[in-house]
Design an enzyme around this catalytic site. Sequence first.
Site, PDB file in Angstrom:
ATOM      1  CB  CYS A  29      -0.930  -0.028   1.256  1.00  0.00           C
ATOM      2  SG  CYS A  29      -1.828   1.422   1.448  1.00  0.00           S
ATOM      3  CB  CYS A  46      -2.505  -1.155   4.734  1.00  0.00           C
ATOM      4  SG  CYS A  46      -3.749  -1.284   3.395  1.00  0.00           S
ATOM      5  CB  CYS A  66      -5.523   2.274  -0.296  1.00  0.00           C
ATOM      6  SG  CYS A  66      -5.742   0.672   0.838  1.00  0.00           S
ATOM      7  CD  GLN A 116     -19.309  -8.620   8.611  1.00  0.00           C
ATOM      8  OE1 GLN A 116     -18.080  -7.791   8.312  1.00  0.00           O
ATOM      9  NE2 GLN A 116     -19.775  -8.758   9.780  1.00  0.00           N
ATOM     10  CE1 TYR A 142     -26.300  -4.620  20.815  1.00  0.00           C
ATOM     11  CE2 TYR A 142     -25.737  -7.020  21.289  1.00  0.00           C
ATOM     12  CZ  TYR A 142     -25.859  -5.812  21.679  1.00  0.00           C
ATOM     13  OH  TYR A 142     -25.706  -5.156  22.894  1.00  0.00           O
ATOM     14  CD  GLU A 173     -29.576  -3.401  14.121  1.00  0.00           C
ATOM     15  OE1 GLU A 173     -29.316  -2.542  14.268  1.00  0.00           O
ATOM     16  OE2 GLU A 173     -28.647  -4.328  14.182  1.00  0.00           O
ATOM     17  CG  ASP A 227     -22.062  -9.242  14.482  1.00  0.00           C
ATOM     18  OD1 ASP A 227     -20.997  -8.924  15.163  1.00  0.00           O
ATOM     19  OD2 ASP A 227     -22.018  -9.298  13.228  1.00  0.00           O
ATOM     20  CB  CYS A 273     -15.576  -6.245  14.656  1.00  0.00           C
ATOM     21  SG  CYS A 273     -16.394  -4.730  15.562  1.00  0.00           S
TER      22      CYS A 273
END
Length: 434
Positions: free
Chosen positions: A79, A90, A171, A264, A293, A317, A362, A389
């Site tokens: 990158c 990155c 990138c 995603q 969620y 949600e 999630d 995440c």
Amino acid sequence: MSAAGGSNWAGSVVELRLGAPGHGGFCVARHEGRVVFVRHGLPGELVRARVTEDRGKSFCRAEAIEIVEASPDRVPATCPVSGPGGAGCCDFAFATPPAQRALKAAVVAEQLRRLARWETKVEVEPIPLADGAFGSVSGGWRTRIRLAVDAAGRAGVHRYRSTEAIADLRCPQPVPGAMDGIAERTWTPGAELVVAVDGDGLRHIVELAPSSQRDRRGGDRRSTAARRSAAHAARPERVVSGSGRTVQYVDGRRWEVSATGFWQPHAGAAQRYSDVVAEWAAAGPGASAWDLYSGAGVFAARLAGQVGAGGAVQGVESARSAVADGAAALRDLPWVDLTAQRVERWLAGRIGSAAPQVVVLDPPRAGAGKEVVTALTACAPARIVHVGCDPASFARDIGCYHESGYRVTRLRAFDAFPATHHVECLALLEPLGS
């Protein structure tokens, strides 16, 4: 440069031997009794680093500007935008893919040890794309990109730990074609662009109006949390290309969701996580299952296929638009009920009710938190599939489960964001003694 003398190290160049990776895309080093968080280096390397930030605390931040002794895992950076003084896109573009995954595995293991008091081995797996290839920074894996627009109307990415935009779109994260023609156009100064390439290969570009909370000089003096909140607040949108409604597919089912909503970003992630959730959930016919969620109901759809018409799936949600998109995609599954409500409020009304067989959750990057985990475990589900995440918030949530009498029986981690420090973790939790 002694810390005891109270001097500021910012701008100084020091030679450092780098230690273990830390959460955030850096390696940890020490100099004159202080901790230095160094980007653009690998464990074991000897580097010359320039201090970029020193607020007088026990640590400061630096960037490796010269590699004196290189790691065998170092490769030419893929990158051109993310080097010293550049963007934060990155973090590990200069490391081999196996080395990148090893760095992430070490960080996840350390967070679990420190925050959940759980010693375990972690392996970070690559995610295959639809054609069987693995997502890599060189091949392009990202289908959703958010760009900043500078005062001259040029699209770009944010400089690391800054609101400043770098008008350089080289990138290699985006999938082929995603960035075509964007650099050649002039956009509304201060706006943001959302670029999404959907499951049919169509590109959608939506321009978000400049935030009304930015000051007139183009600066942004709010806290990081306030800036993030403003970035995701509702803003006028202008669809520039495509329809602004992306078509997505998971397990043969079709969704239509807003280009500016959540999906995603890795082209293969939604399918991969859905497969793991389905395997671990193992909900039987007629069972009750919850998807917390739930977003547009990707996991709810897999659960619905397992419990069948004699069962029940409840999804929760807070984003009403996502609930509407999910209801449309799952309209042929009447035993799925998607509710627009905050998870903690919804759970408060479920304590004492019949226990679900399985719960999938999630949560956002901040994690579920003790309040949600305590309320959820009080409902006594037989199995919980937790998706996280962020390694730190994931580890904190795992620690809360341990305190509530649940243990991790399966753990997987995925390289959902190649060349960056980000990683996705999934855990299967079951009651102690089960």
